[in-house]
Design an enzyme around this catalytic site. Structure first.
Site, mmCIF file in Angstrom:
data_model
loop_
_atom_site.group_PDB
_atom_site.id
_atom_site.type_symbol
_atom_site.label_atom_id
_atom_site.label_comp_id
_atom_site.label_asym_id
_atom_site.label_seq_id
_atom_site.Cartn_x
_atom_site.Cartn_y
_atom_site.Cartn_z
ATOM 1 N N LYS A 36 4.291 9.110 11.405
ATOM 2 C CA LYS A 36 3.166 8.657 10.597
ATOM 3 C C LYS A 36 3.000 7.150 10.790
ATOM 4 C CE LYS A 36 1.311 7.720 6.128
ATOM 5 N NZ LYS A 36 1.636 7.357 4.747
ATOM 6 N N THR A 53 4.002 8.926 -5.055
ATOM 7 C CA THR A 53 4.083 8.381 -6.408
ATOM 8 C C THR A 53 3.681 9.400 -7.469
ATOM 9 O OG1 THR A 53 3.525 6.228 -5.466
ATOM 10 C CG2 THR A 53 3.392 6.433 -7.857
#
Length: 331
Positions: free
Chosen positions: A174, A284
């Site tokens: 990524k 998160t």
């Protein structure tokens, strides 16, 4: 030509020239191995269907097995592919912000994710025996996706992923190259530069980008194996802020599109999937939930629900009401 017989088949009158039950089954274009036949109240063994002759006025019941409902669909093969690797779960989760590795591993299991993003950081040489993520999340069972979190230049990102490949042999990675620390928005010029270099070196970069269909297409042309437009700033929990451009990216892409960043709760993940995205990446939203494991399960279900809703094809919107019950025949 054999004589026409008047039969009752499954409650309906039928004319047939079949001389045997086997011939009737063939006439009805049925597979004799998958049906059972009752004639005049008596079950006819499947092995004797060819010898069981028919007579005028015979009453036959022909049955087969169906599921609990006759409109069941097979949703089991709704997998997706990136860079030649196939996955069932469309949820990718991060591995930061958890209170410990044990909670992180439990959240990954609850989410059903098959891919986790991992940051590349220096080894703590003062405590080389300290627990590591690989002790809790097995890279042989879960695909590790090394990322370049915290990199602000193409050179830093490229260097990080070269080290990641050396450490673990990973080529599916990524890429994110950030523009500045306050918004953590991607620097698209540096991101494009890094994508081209990494692709030329044999990497298969999944690339974090702005929600811009032109930029997404440029990344694809530069060698990105997936484009990952932000839904909102990283860690903000604001949800999908621009559905129009996300949808345009999906419509124009020839590689998987995954929303990356900004998801705050389950409905945000469902929205991303309803827009046609191939998946969602989050960290998160799960790690900072009051109950991370329950939120991980919620995200799993919401991604699945959003995907089913997208495949179903939602109803059209209308300006005025349209009654669900017919108005004709009102008392």
């Amino acid at each position: 030509m054999s004589q026409s017989l008047s039969l009752t088949v499954n409650g309906e009158s039928r004319q047939s020239h079949a001389s045997s039950i086997a011939a009737l089954v063939a006439e009805l274009d049925l597979d004799p191995a998958k049906v059972a036949v009752e004639r005049n109240g008596e079950i006819v063994p499947r092995s004797t269907l060819a010898e069981a002759t028919l007579a005028d006025a015979d009453i036959l019941e022909i049955v087969h097995f169906v599921g609990g409902g006759d409109h069941a669909e097979n949703y089991d093969d709704d997998s997706w592919e990136v860079a030649g690797k196939r996955f069932t779960s469309r949820l990718i989760v991060g591995t930061g912000k958890y209170k410990d590795f044990e909670q992180n591993a439990a959240a990954v299991e609850a989410s059903g994710a098959e891919i986790v993003t991992v940051a590349v950081r220096r080894v703590n040489v003062s405590d080389p025996k300290a627990p590591m993520l690989t002790d809790y999340i097995d890279p042989k069972k879960i695909t590790y996706l090394p990322n370049t979190a915290g990199c602000f230049t193409a050179d830093d990102a490229i260097r990080t992923l070269r080290l990641a490949r050396e450490a673990g042999g990973w080529d599916l990675v990524k890429l994110e190259v950030l523009g500045e620390a306050r918004t953590l928005y991607p620097d698209m010029r540096e991101t494009l530069k890094a994508t081209e270099t990494l692709a030329n070196e044999g990497f298969k970069p999944m690339v974090y980008c702005v929600d811009d269909p032109i930029a997404a297409k440029q990344l694809e042309e530069a060698g990105a194996v997936a484009v990952m437009p932000l839904g909102a700033p990283i860690g903000s929990g604001l949800g999908i802020q621009n559905r129009v451009t996300i949808r345009l990216i999906v419509e124009g892409a020839s590689v998987p599109v995954l929303v990356d960043a900004g998801v705050g709760t389950a409905s945000d993940a469902a929205v991303a999937m309803e827009l046609g995205c191939d998946g969602v990446l989050m960290n998160t939203a799960i790690a900072e939930a009051k109950d991370p494991l329950r939120m991980a399960r919620a995200m799993k279900l919401s991604v699945e629900a959003g995907r089913h809703a997208y495949l179903s094809g939602r109803m059209g919107t209308r300006k005025y009401a349209d009654p669900s019950s017919p108005l004709a025949g009102l008392i």
